[in-house]
Every structure is written in C-alpha cells, then in structure tokens.
Design a protein around this motif. Structure first.
Motif, PDB file in Angstrom:
ATOM      1  N   SER A  60       0.834  -1.194   0.000  1.00 33.19           N
ATOM      2  CA  SER A  60       0.000   0.000   0.000  1.00 33.19           C
ATOM      3  C   SER A  60       0.878   1.257   0.000  1.00 33.19           C
ATOM      4  O   SER A  60       2.074   1.194   0.276  1.00 33.19           O
ATOM      5  CB  SER A  60      -0.920   0.003   1.227  1.00 33.19           C
ATOM      6  OG  SER A  60      -0.132   0.025   2.396  1.00 33.19           O
ATOM      7  N   PHE A  61       0.248   2.382  -0.280  1.00 31.57           N
ATOM      8  CA  PHE A  61       1.004   3.633  -0.315  1.00 31.57           C
ATOM      9  C   PHE A  61       1.547   3.983   1.059  1.00 31.57           C
ATOM     10  O   PHE A  61       2.675   4.443   1.180  1.00 31.57           O
ATOM     11  CB  PHE A  61       0.150   4.788  -0.855  1.00 31.57           C
ATOM     12  CG  PHE A  61       0.930   6.058  -0.968  1.00 31.57           C
ATOM     13  CD1 PHE A  61       1.729   6.303  -2.071  1.00 31.57           C
ATOM     14  CD2 PHE A  61       0.915   6.998   0.049  1.00 31.57           C
ATOM     15  CE1 PHE A  61       2.490   7.452  -2.159  1.00 31.57           C
ATOM     16  CE2 PHE A  61       1.668   8.148  -0.027  1.00 31.57           C
ATOM     17  CZ  PHE A  61       2.455   8.387  -1.142  1.00 31.57           C
ATOM     18  N   HIS A  62       0.745   3.776   2.114  1.00 37.61           N
ATOM     19  CA  HIS A  62       1.238   4.142   3.444  1.00 37.61           C
ATOM     20  C   HIS A  62       2.452   3.296   3.830  1.00 37.61           C
ATOM     21  O   HIS A  62       3.359   3.781   4.502  1.00 37.61           O
ATOM     22  CB  HIS A  62       0.128   4.083   4.506  1.00 37.61           C
ATOM     23  CG  HIS A  62      -0.310   2.705   4.879  1.00 37.61           C
ATOM     24  ND1 HIS A  62      -1.347   2.058   4.252  1.00 37.61           N
ATOM     25  CD2 HIS A  62       0.157   1.855   5.815  1.00 37.61           C
ATOM     26  CE1 HIS A  62      -1.503   0.873   4.791  1.00 37.61           C
ATOM     27  NE2 HIS A  62      -0.602   0.711   5.737  1.00 37.61           N
ATOM     28  N   GLU A  63       2.496   2.037   3.395  1.00 30.96           N
ATOM     29  CA  GLU A  63       3.681   1.205   3.653  1.00 30.96           C
ATOM     30  C   GLU A  63       4.899   1.786   2.939  1.00 30.96           C
ATOM     31  O   GLU A  63       5.987   1.849   3.512  1.00 30.96           O
ATOM     32  CB  GLU A  63       3.441  -0.232   3.183  1.00 30.96           C
ATOM     33  CG  GLU A  63       2.460  -1.001   4.031  1.00 30.96           C
ATOM     34  CD  GLU A  63       2.176  -2.371   3.452  1.00 30.96           C
ATOM     35  OE1 GLU A  63       2.594  -3.368   4.077  1.00 30.96           O
ATOM     36  OE2 GLU A  63       1.541  -2.444   2.379  1.00 30.96           O
ATOM     37  N   ALA A  64       4.706   2.199   1.686  1.00 30.25           N
ATOM     38  CA  ALA A  64       5.802   2.806   0.933  1.00 30.25           C
ATOM     39  C   ALA A  64       6.244   4.107   1.583  1.00 30.25           C
ATOM     40  O   ALA A  64       7.449   4.386   1.686  1.00 30.25           O
ATOM     41  CB  ALA A  64       5.374   3.046  -0.511  1.00 30.25           C
ATOM     42  N   PHE A  65       5.296   4.907   2.060  1.00 31.60           N
ATOM     43  CA  PHE A  65       5.627   6.185   2.696  1.00 31.60           C
ATOM     44  C   PHE A  65       6.457   5.971   3.963  1.00 31.60           C
ATOM     45  O   PHE A  65       7.499   6.608   4.152  1.00 31.60           O
ATOM     46  CB  PHE A  65       4.354   6.973   3.019  1.00 31.60           C
ATOM     47  CG  PHE A  65       4.605   8.214   3.820  1.00 31.60           C
ATOM     48  CD1 PHE A  65       5.135   9.347   3.214  1.00 31.60           C
ATOM     49  CD2 PHE A  65       4.329   8.257   5.175  1.00 31.60           C
ATOM     50  CE1 PHE A  65       5.384  10.492   3.944  1.00 31.60           C
ATOM     51  CE2 PHE A  65       4.573   9.398   5.914  1.00 31.60           C
ATOM     52  CZ  PHE A  65       5.098  10.519   5.302  1.00 31.60           C
ATOM     53  N   PHE A  66       6.002   5.084   4.841  1.00 33.78           N
ATOM     54  CA  PHE A  66       6.731   4.873   6.095  1.00 33.78           C
ATOM     55  C   PHE A  66       8.061   4.156   5.857  1.00 33.78           C
ATOM     56  O   PHE A  66       9.027   4.372   6.598  1.00 33.78           O
ATOM     57  CB  PHE A  66       5.851   4.150   7.124  1.00 33.78           C
ATOM     58  CG  PHE A  66       4.753   5.025   7.648  1.00 33.78           C
ATOM     59  CD1 PHE A  66       5.038   6.144   8.412  1.00 33.78           C
ATOM     60  CD2 PHE A  66       3.428   4.766   7.350  1.00 33.78           C
ATOM     61  CE1 PHE A  66       4.035   6.982   8.885  1.00 33.78           C
ATOM     62  CE2 PHE A  66       2.406   5.592   7.809  1.00 33.78           C
ATOM     63  CZ  PHE A  66       2.715   6.698   8.579  1.00 33.78           C
ATOM     64  N   HIS A  67       8.134   3.345   4.822  1.00 33.47           N
ATOM     65  CA  HIS A  67       9.412   2.747   4.429  1.00 33.47           C
ATOM     66  C   HIS A  67      10.375   3.853   3.975  1.00 33.47           C
ATOM     67  O   HIS A  67      11.545   3.863   4.338  1.00 33.47           O
ATOM     68  CB  HIS A  67       9.199   1.723   3.305  1.00 33.47           C
ATOM     69  CG  HIS A  67      10.459   1.188   2.726  1.00 33.47           C
ATOM     70  ND1 HIS A  67      11.229   0.242   3.366  1.00 33.47           N
ATOM     71  CD2 HIS A  67      11.113   1.496   1.573  1.00 33.47           C
ATOM     72  CE1 HIS A  67      12.299  -0.025   2.631  1.00 33.47           C
ATOM     73  NE2 HIS A  67      12.242   0.726   1.531  1.00 33.47           N
TER      74      HIS A  67
END
Length: 169
Positions: A60-67
């Motif tokens: 998901s986008f939030h996973e990519a963002f926090f990564h």
C-alpha cells in the motif's frame, strides 16, 4: 448560497483528510490527500518516487511512505520530516480537546490563512469556523477524534451538512 455539499468543499475536505490521517495513519487516500494538500504540498513526481521506493503488488502507499521515512537521501529526509510532524500532531490529538486541536492544526498548517486568501475567502474561513464549532460541540459531549470522524461520516451520509453562510450586500 453554496450549492456544494459542506464536507466536499476543498477547505473542509483538506482538514478532514488530515484528521483522518491523525486518527489512523494507515489509510492511503487520506494520506495521499494530506500529502498533496497545502499542509505539505507534495507534487505528483514526489508521490510517485515515494510509491516506487517500495515496489511490489500488495504494497500500500502508506507502507511505501513509512518505508521511505526510514530511508536516506532527500526523499527519505522529506518523508521523515512529514512523518515526524504527523506524529507530533497525533500526540496533540491524544491530549487536547478536539476544538483546540482543530484550531492548532489550522494555524500550524496555515490552512485558515490560506483559505482567506483564496477567492470567496471569507466564506471559506466561515466554513472552517463552522467545522471548529462542530468540533467544540463534539468536545462538549466528550467525543474523541475517532468518534467525531464517525459522527461526521454519519452526517455526510445523510446529506445534513450545509456550508456556512456569510452576510452579503
């Protein structure tokens, strides 16, 4: 009179997306809306680079963002700064009455001032004040951020949200 639905107005939608992210940071659409909003003003290219930082199906986008926020480089620093700011606001959300939190967010982000500088600025600011009044009523009832958002969703579903009216000539 404004014909648009109150919660669909740009100034209200921006604040609501930010509140949704503070309540639950794992929602992609509110996170994307907040990152694109005047709060952070990320462009399409930056959002695409964030998404590409963690490629793969099912990511998901939030996973990519926090990564990305844990990464290095300019993009990593940018995401880390945004994640820190969101965490600071989340801390305030847990400790402040809802109406005070909302005013604090409007001032820290500059959204209230910016709304006043746009066309029909007086009406836009009146809409934001109306949202703060609703938050104050929710605070008086002892509601927290999650309960307030649930109440707003109920009002939105019933089309009872009307925009603020200002006196004209």
């Amino acid at each position: 009179e404004a014909e648009e639905e109150y919660f669909g107005l740009p100034e209200i939608a921006t604040v609501m997306a930010l509140l949704q992210v503070l309540d639950n940071p794992f929602q992609d659409i509110p996170l994307l809306s907040t990152l694109r909003s005047p709060c952070f003003s990320l462009g399409e290219e930056e959002l695409a680079r964030i998404r590409l930082a963690r490629p793969g199906r099912g990511i998901s986008f939030h996973e990519a963002f926090f990564h990305c926020a844990r990464g290095e480089g300019v993009l990593g620093e940018l995401c880390a700064g945004i994640a820190k700011k969101l965490e600071d606001w989340r801390f305030l959300a847990a400790r402040m009455p809802l109406d005070k939190l909302l005013w604090e967010l409007l001032w820290q982000t500059g959204l209230y001032t910016r709304a006043g500088a746009l066309p029909a600025g007086e009406a836009r600011q009146a809409n934001l004040r109306l949202l703060c009044e609703r938050a104050q009523q929710a605070s008086a009832l002892g509601q927290d951020l999650g309960q307030f958002l649930a109440q707003v969703e109920t009002v939105r579903a019933s089309d009872e949200g009307t925009s603020a009216k200002t006196l004209g000539e």
